[in-house]
Scaffold this active site. Structure first.
Site, mmCIF file in Angstrom:
data_model
loop_
_atom_site.group_PDB
_atom_site.id
_atom_site.type_symbol
_atom_site.label_atom_id
_atom_site.label_comp_id
_atom_site.label_asym_id
_atom_site.label_seq_id
_atom_site.Cartn_x
_atom_site.Cartn_y
_atom_site.Cartn_z
ATOM 1 N N GLY A 114 -0.221 5.056 -0.979
ATOM 2 C CA GLY A 114 -1.217 5.779 -0.203
ATOM 3 C C GLY A 114 -0.641 6.969 0.538
ATOM 4 O O GLY A 114 0.555 7.277 0.444
ATOM 5 N N GLN A 115 -1.517 7.632 1.298
ATOM 6 C CA GLN A 115 -1.128 8.859 1.995
ATOM 7 C C GLN A 115 0.038 8.611 2.944
ATOM 8 O O GLN A 115 1.020 9.334 2.950
ATOM 9 C CB GLN A 115 -2.331 9.405 2.777
ATOM 10 N N LEU A 116 -0.056 7.576 3.751
ATOM 11 C CA LEU A 116 1.016 7.254 4.694
ATOM 12 C C LEU A 116 2.172 6.547 3.989
ATOM 13 O O LEU A 116 3.344 6.857 4.212
ATOM 14 C CB LEU A 116 0.459 6.369 5.819
ATOM 15 N N TYR A 175 -15.115 0.069 8.738
ATOM 16 C CA TYR A 175 -13.684 0.339 8.928
ATOM 17 C C TYR A 175 -13.290 0.085 10.378
ATOM 18 O O TYR A 175 -12.317 -0.620 10.666
ATOM 19 C CB TYR A 175 -13.426 1.798 8.547
ATOM 20 N N ASP A 215 -0.513 -7.497 -4.850
ATOM 21 C CA ASP A 215 -1.857 -7.445 -4.262
ATOM 22 C C ASP A 215 -1.850 -8.312 -3.008
ATOM 23 O O ASP A 215 -1.690 -9.535 -3.083
ATOM 24 C CB ASP A 215 -2.868 -7.981 -5.298
ATOM 25 N N GLY A 254 0.843 -1.197 0.000
ATOM 26 C CA GLY A 254 0.000 0.000 0.000
ATOM 27 C C GLY A 254 0.877 1.245 0.000
ATOM 28 O O GLY A 254 0.556 2.261 0.619
ATOM 29 N N LYS A 265 -10.844 -2.661 12.085
ATOM 30 C CA LYS A 265 -9.649 -2.285 12.866
ATOM 31 C C LYS A 265 -9.670 -2.964 14.228
ATOM 32 O O LYS A 265 -8.634 -3.461 14.694
ATOM 33 C CB LYS A 265 -9.562 -0.762 13.016
ATOM 34 N N ILE A 287 -1.182 -1.944 -5.645
ATOM 35 C CA ILE A 287 -1.895 -2.610 -6.756
ATOM 36 C C ILE A 287 -1.914 -1.735 -8.008
ATOM 37 O O ILE A 287 -2.387 -2.150 -9.045
ATOM 38 C CB ILE A 287 -3.339 -3.029 -6.369
ATOM 39 N N ARG A 288 -1.444 -0.482 -7.868
ATOM 40 C CA ARG A 288 -1.336 0.397 -9.041
ATOM 41 C C ARG A 288 0.078 0.959 -9.128
ATOM 42 O O ARG A 288 0.743 1.136 -8.116
ATOM 43 C CB ARG A 288 -2.303 1.581 -8.923
HETATM 44 N N1 SER Z 1 -8.110 8.839 8.900
HETATM 45 C C1 SER Z 1 -8.970 7.697 8.977
HETATM 46 C C2 SER Z 1 -10.292 7.978 8.427
HETATM 47 O O1 SER Z 1 -10.690 9.110 8.473
HETATM 48 C C3 SER Z 1 -9.127 7.270 10.393
HETATM 49 O O2 SER Z 1 -8.136 6.401 10.723
HETATM 50 O O3 SER Z 1 -10.950 7.094 7.992
#
Ligand code: SER
Length: 318
Positions: A11-13, A139, A49, A8, A143, A35-36
């Protein structure tokens, strides 16, 4: 040294963590995967993936991977629109990584949890490490379940898995996607672009937030800490600041007096209202020496400084 795999990585992180890992441990030892294809790639990148367990295992063996940072997940807001997909990705991905580490306990694993693992009955102020958790988003459910799996694999199989409950993450190098805390990144773009920002949360919605550099430092630090210092094997609370849309707007307006904000709360308000407003991260500070550097003033300074450079003179829209 063992090689590092980031799943991943676009992504942002991921995009910021990869850069930090390469700076710390050498570009040759870090594999960025997603994956991209990335928009721009400076180091070793491969398409991978995490849902394909066999391919993941082959990659780890072939590249002599010793550490996996598994960041691929669907965030809170998007997860509410695709509940089954969010559950499948967030759970199967983690279990594929944990099962690999079960077979090879030399593998060290990092997996992110979130303030989203808490829910409406969780104490909202200074939310303790151990408390009632009743997440009401897909989500958040994924988690919380993931945290239990991490602890399970640690206890039953000796898997060295480490995890942080990130607050909303804010950085200027990469955009978040599909989260509830995304507003705190978007607002900076609108201010600099001279547009009114329409906020999808109410003005008084306090949420825990963190500047990306602090989040990256925490991630590298928990993975570097000696195993005996990691006393929490579900996921650590992690904190630096909390603010509301009205507060961050006021800070930005000092620098952009013409900047305007409008409030149009949508379904994400409901998600935000179920999350903590501030977090007690004493355990992380005591166990492995976590310290943050950035508060709200420092965050606003560094975001404006860097986004002004990035967005001028061309002004791409979001
Ligand atoms: N930044 C995430 C979200 O907003 C929370 O972990 O879904």
């Amino acid at each position: 040294m063992d090689n590092i795999l980031v799943i991943g990585a676009n992504g942002q992180l991921g995009s910021e963590l990869v850069a930090a890992l390469r700076a710390n441990f050498g570009a040759q030892s870090v594999w960025a995967t997603d994956i991209r294809e990335p928009e721009s790639s400076e180091g070793q990148f491969a398409l991978l993936d995490v849902m394909q367990g066999k391919e993941l295992a082959a990659f780890v063996a072939h590249h002599q991977i010793g550490q996996i940072y598994h960041l691929a997940a669907m965030l809170s807001a998007k997860g509410e629109q695709h509940p089954q997909l969010a559950w499948d990705l967030n759970m199967t991905g983690l279990l594929n990584v944990l099962n690999l580490a079960k077979e090879n306990t030399q593998l060290k694993v990092f997996w992110p949890s979130s303030i989203g693992a808490f829910g409406p009955s969780t104490p909202k102020q200074n939310t303790p490490q151990d408390t009632l958790m009743d997440p009401n988003t897909v989500y958040g459910i994924s988690k919380l379940a993931g945290e239990r799996w991490c602890q399970y694999y640690y206890e039953k199989y000796g898997v060295d898995v480490r995890s942080l409950r990130y607050p909303g993450l804010i950085g200027y190098k990469s955009l978040p996607g599909g989260g509830t805390t995304d507003y705190a990144v978007d607002i900076f773009y609108k201010a600099i672009q001279g547009e009114t920002y329409t906020c999808f949360l109410q003005e008084d919605t306090y949420l825990p937030m963190m500047y990306m550099e602090d989040a990256v430092n925490a991630t590298v630090a928990i993975m570097q800490a000696p195993a005996e210092q990691i006393k929490v094997r579900s996921s650590y609370n992690l904190a630096s600041m909390s603010f509301s849309p009205a507060e961050i707007y006021a800070k930005i307006k000092v620098r952009y007096p013409e900047f305007k904000i409008a409030y149009q709360p949508d379904f994400r308000q409901h998600i935000a209202a179920s999350w903590p407003q501030s977090i007690d991260d004493t355990c992380a500070r005591q166990d492995w020496g976590w310290q943050h550097k950035f508060g709200l003033d420092e965050l606003v300074d560094v975001m404006l400084l860097n986004l002004e450079k990035r967005l001028a003179p061309a002004k791409p829209s979001l």
